[in-house]
Design an enzyme around this catalytic site. Structure first.
Site, short mmCIF file in Angstrom:
data_model
loop_
_atom_site.label_atom_id
_atom_site.label_comp_id
_atom_site.label_asym_id
_atom_site.label_seq_id
_atom_site.Cartn_x
_atom_site.Cartn_y
_atom_site.Cartn_z
N ARG A 194 0.83 -1.21 0.00
CA ARG A 194 0.00 0.00 0.00
C ARG A 194 0.86 1.26 0.00
NH1 ARG A 194 -2.35 -3.55 -1.55
NH2 ARG A 194 -4.22 -4.55 -0.72
N SER A 228 -11.72 -1.37 2.37
CA SER A 228 -10.98 -1.94 3.49
C SER A 228 -10.33 -0.81 4.29
CB SER A 228 -9.91 -2.90 2.97
OG SER A 228 -9.21 -3.50 4.03
N GLU A 237 -5.56 1.87 6.33
CA GLU A 237 -5.25 1.80 4.91
C GLU A 237 -5.93 2.94 4.20
OE1 GLU A 237 -6.80 -1.10 1.38
OE2 GLU A 237 -5.54 -2.07 2.90
#
Length: 298
Positions: free
Chosen positions: A171, A221, A291
């Site tokens: 990420r 998410s 995230e």
């Protein structure tokens, strides 16, 4: 503000004091001072240059799918790139502008008989956002198939950065560190069988639909995967599914999602995030890292 950007540019849309809740996937977020929708690289360059000359901060968004904008909104200039959405095929490469939907890009690849992007068949973000955060799903990542990205650097130059220059991690990409703006991306794919590519895309979308709370607005998410653990499992085991603040709730269908069940605000979302982090940390000693990108004024 020292300048009204709505009078500086007349060949594309700029809105003033526009609520970002109209554009975010959570349906939350305060106003942007100025919100621009450029259609070309040159327009992005011009916007950034004018903003810098006027000491206006610049924030760049794509589909605003993995994002929470605080209720105070965003000062200065916000740029949404979704009008820059062209996708083309050149041999085994797919070229997509930053504002193109990742899902649409996978569909173009499938129609061209190119395999490698199936993992992204249900990712709701834009190509720019996918490069920015090395978006991934079901074992695939943007880094695995990205050959190069065209970027506007902090110095104001347009450059093509190779895969290695993008310094991908989980990420993460160099775009985040160097505060560049993704303008386009080139994916290096492989020849495949259209029917089999579609079959895999359909399978992954079935899994997504069966496991994720797609019936509610959400930011996808919420937390990164902790090393050796799954965020959703930790949240579930902490008994947090159904925990609610205002209109934001830890999904009863997938604990890794926070959904907008009743006119939630960004403040509601942040309250739930902080409560989940504190509870999981108290029970397991594991600190969940977001995230989702959280930006804007309080």
């Amino acid at each position: 503000m020292t300048v009204d950007l709505t009078t500086k540019f007349t060949d594309f849309k700029i809105l003033k004091n526009e609520p970002l809740a109209h554009y975010s996937w959570t349906k939350t977020g305060g106003p942007a001072d100025f919100l621009a929708f450029p259609e070309t690289n040159a327009q992005v360059e011009a916007l950034v240059q004018i903003a810098q000359e006027q000491d206006l901060p610049v924030t760049v968004l794509g589909n605003a799918s993995n994002l929470i904008v605080r209720d105070g909104g965003i000062r200065g200039l916000t740029i949404i790139l979704t009008a820059m959405n062209q996708i083309t095929v050149d041999g085994t490469q797919v070229n997509a502008q930053a504002g193109a939907a990742y899902i649409a890009t996978t569909q173009v690849a499938q129609q061209a008989g190119l395999t490698g992007l199936e993992f992204a068949a249900g990712i709701p973000g834009s190509i720019g956002g996918g490069v920015f955060m090395n978006a991934g799903a079901y074992g695939g990542e943007t880094a695995y198939v990205l050959a190069a990205a065209t970027v506007l650097t902090q110095a104001g130059t347009i450059e093509v950065w190779s895969h290695d220059q993008l310094d991908f991690g989980y990420r993460h990409s160099a775009i985040q560190d160097q505060h560049a703006i993704v303008l386009a991306a080139t994916f290096q794919l492989r020849p495949g069988v259209k029917a089999l590519i579609q079959q895999e895309m359909d399978h992954l979308n079935y899994l997504r639909k069966s496991k994720q709370p797609l019936e509610y607005p959400s930011c996808g998410s919420v937390f990164k995967r902790p090393r050796g653990h799954f965020a959703g499992k930790l949240i579930h085991e902490a008994g947090l599914q159904g925990y609610r603040a205002g209109g934001a709730e830890v999904s009863k269908k997938h604990a890794g999602f926070i959904v907008n069940v009743d006119h939630a605000t960004a403040t509601d979302y942040l309250h739930v995030i902080h409560h989940v982090q504190a509870t999981v940390a108290a029970q397991t000693g594991i600190k969940l890292e977001p995230e989702v990108r959280i930006i804007g004024a309080q």
